[in-house]
Design a protein around this motif. Structure first.
Motif, short mmCIF file in Angstrom:
data_model
loop_
_atom_site.label_atom_id
_atom_site.label_comp_id
_atom_site.label_asym_id
_atom_site.label_seq_id
_atom_site.Cartn_x
_atom_site.Cartn_y
_atom_site.Cartn_z
N LEU A 11 1.31 3.13 14.63
CA LEU A 11 1.84 3.27 15.98
C LEU A 11 1.49 2.20 16.89
CD1 LEU A 11 1.20 7.28 16.91
CD2 LEU A 11 3.17 6.03 16.35
N PHE A 12 0.16 1.74 16.51
CA PHE A 12 -0.28 0.68 17.47
C PHE A 12 -0.29 -0.97 16.96
CE2 PHE A 12 -1.80 4.40 19.60
CZ PHE A 12 -1.70 4.10 20.99
N VAL A 13 -0.55 -0.91 15.77
CA VAL A 13 -0.60 -2.10 15.09
C VAL A 13 0.28 -2.52 13.87
CG1 VAL A 13 -2.98 -2.84 16.02
CG2 VAL A 13 -2.76 -1.59 13.81
N GLY A 14 0.99 -1.48 13.50
CA GLY A 14 1.71 -1.42 12.34
C GLY A 14 0.74 -1.53 11.24
N PHE A 15 1.38 -2.21 10.17
CA PHE A 15 0.37 -2.00 8.80
C PHE A 15 -0.38 -3.45 8.81
CE2 PHE A 15 4.28 0.12 7.53
CZ PHE A 15 3.64 1.31 6.99
N SER A 16 -1.54 -3.20 9.70
CA SER A 16 -2.46 -4.31 9.93
C SER A 16 -3.41 -4.39 8.60
CB SER A 16 -3.62 -3.83 10.92
OG SER A 16 -4.76 -4.52 10.64
N PRO A 17 -3.46 -5.78 7.78
CA PRO A 17 -3.92 -5.81 6.82
C PRO A 17 -5.47 -5.37 6.80
CG PRO A 17 -2.65 -7.65 7.12
CD PRO A 17 -2.47 -6.90 8.21
N GLN A 18 -6.06 -5.95 7.84
CA GLN A 18 -7.59 -5.48 8.12
C GLN A 18 -7.79 -4.02 8.06
OE1 GLN A 18 -5.77 -7.83 9.74
NE2 GLN A 18 -6.86 -9.58 9.55
N LEU A 19 -6.92 -3.14 8.59
CA LEU A 19 -7.16 -1.70 8.73
C LEU A 19 -6.81 -1.22 7.25
CD1 LEU A 19 -7.40 0.87 10.21
CD2 LEU A 19 -4.75 0.83 10.81
N LEU A 20 -5.79 -1.54 6.52
CA LEU A 20 -5.37 -1.16 5.30
C LEU A 20 -6.39 -1.60 4.33
CD1 LEU A 20 -1.52 -2.20 5.02
CD2 LEU A 20 -2.76 0.24 5.53
N ILE A 21 -7.07 -2.67 4.31
CA ILE A 21 -8.15 -2.85 3.43
C ILE A 21 -9.59 -1.98 3.59
CG2 ILE A 21 -9.30 -4.85 4.57
CD1 ILE A 21 -8.68 -4.40 0.75
N LEU A 22 -9.75 -1.84 4.86
CA LEU A 22 -10.93 -0.71 5.25
C LEU A 22 -10.51 0.57 4.49
CD1 LEU A 22 -11.88 -1.98 8.93
CD2 LEU A 22 -13.08 -2.28 6.80
N VAL A 23 -9.32 1.11 5.08
CA VAL A 23 -8.98 2.36 4.32
C VAL A 23 -9.01 2.34 2.79
CG1 VAL A 23 -7.00 3.91 3.93
CG2 VAL A 23 -7.45 2.90 6.25
N PHE A 24 -8.71 1.22 2.07
CA PHE A 24 -8.95 1.27 0.64
C PHE A 24 -10.31 1.25 0.22
CE2 PHE A 24 -9.62 -1.82 -2.88
CZ PHE A 24 -8.92 -1.08 -3.76
N ILE A 25 -11.24 0.44 1.10
CA ILE A 25 -12.52 0.70 0.78
C ILE A 25 -12.88 1.88 0.64
CG2 ILE A 25 -14.79 -0.37 1.16
CD1 ILE A 25 -13.57 -2.19 -0.58
#
Length: 312
Positions: free
Chosen positions: A64-78
């Motif tokens: 909703l706020f930043v789209g598919f942020s790579p930083q957010l996605l990699i943290l979720v992945f870890i």
């Protein structure tokens, strides 16, 4: 934070009830304090609930706020990958009715694999291959990959070692992620900020059920995931070494184990009555609540100092 808190508060009672019906409970280590035997049978794997809540909250608010942020996605992945390792480990313990799960080698392979993926995304984003040392850039080049792996593996295991008494990790990790949330806010790293606040919300909700006397434990699924994610956050914020202070309790817990092993193997004598160090204080007569409060206070002071230096 609110979404993660609500999902965890709603999900945990259902999970605890399910665990009781299936008679799936934690097996207490034989070499641990004898008074911990009363905790045997307490539901574990609570990390499953707050990990799911954190992932859902992070992705929904993130999109909703930043789209598919790579930083957010990699943290979720870890969080997800280290959580899967912990889930596998906890499942083996429950299935075999013992306190031994994956071997150290099996865990390490999975942790390194996740670390390599993390570095690949980090490198693709053009982020610096250097460690921030008190404001100075120590360029490592491709050796930064080794640092990333060491940091992720080291702190995932450090948090895992700290998870030995009711509420300790949930409270201390909440403090650490809140500190990094403030740093992320100052740096305008919205993706990292969203993730950190989702973790804080999930852990505060979990603490309601995990404080002394704990109704549920987080298990390796929770502690390994939190440690890996915490290291990942420090790297993405380019304040890697700040984790040594923000995570001072995790560092001291790990150091106590290392020193105990070295001392016993070289001199035949133990430095502490029992390690990790929270057990030493238990053996000295401290209650779990006293240990929690003292350790949380130390962690909070260290976090405040780190944040002040980071934002100045």
């Amino acid at each position: 934070m609110i979404i993660s808190f609500i999902l965890t508060v709603v999900g945990l009672p259902l999970f605890i009830d399910y665990a009781h019906r299936k008679k799936q409970g934690q097996m207490i280590r034989d070499e641990g304090p004898k008074w911990h035997e009363v905790k045997s049978g307490t539901p574990t794997m609570g990390g499953l609930v707050f990990n799911i809540a954190i992932i859902i909250a992070s992705l929904v608010v993130g999109i909703l706020f930043v789209g598919f942020s790579p930083q957010l996605l990699i943290l979720v992945f870890i969080l997800f990958m280290y959580g899967v390792l912990g889930f596998w480990d906890d499942s083996i313990k429950l299935w075999k009715k013992q306190n031994e799960g994956l071997t150290a080698k099996q865990k390490l392979i999975g942790q390194i694999f996740a670390g390599v993926i993390f570095f690949a995304v980090y490198y693709q984003q053009g982020l610096p291959l250097a460690v921030n040392v008190f404001g100075y850039e120590l360029y490592l080049g491709w050796f930064y990959l080794l640092f990333v792996i060491f940091w992720l593996v080291g702190f995932s295991n450090a948090v895992n070692l700290t998870d030995g008494i009711d509420g300790l990790v949930a409270g201390q990790a909440s403090i650490a992620f809140l500190a990094y949330a403030i740093i992320a806010y100052v740096q305008h790293q919205t993706g990292v900020l969203i993730f950190c606040m989702a973790v804080v919300g999930g852990l505060l909700a979990f603490l309601i059920f995990n404080h002394k006397p704990a109704k549920i434990f987080m298990g390796d699924m929770g502690s390994l995931a939190l440690g890996g994610a915490l290291a990942g956050v420090s790297i993405l914020l380019h304040h890697e070494l700040s984790l040594l202070l923000i995570g001072i309790i995790f560092v001291c817990e790990t150091a106590s184990v290392i020193l105990q092993v070295i001392s016993f193997k070289t001199t035949g004598k133990r430095i502490f009555k029992m390690s990790p160090i929270h057990h030493h204080f238990e053996m000295c007569g401290w209650s779990e609540w006293k240990i929690d409060i003292v350790f949380w206070s130390i962690g909070a002071i260290a976090a405040i100092i780190s944040v002040v230096f980071a934002v100045l």
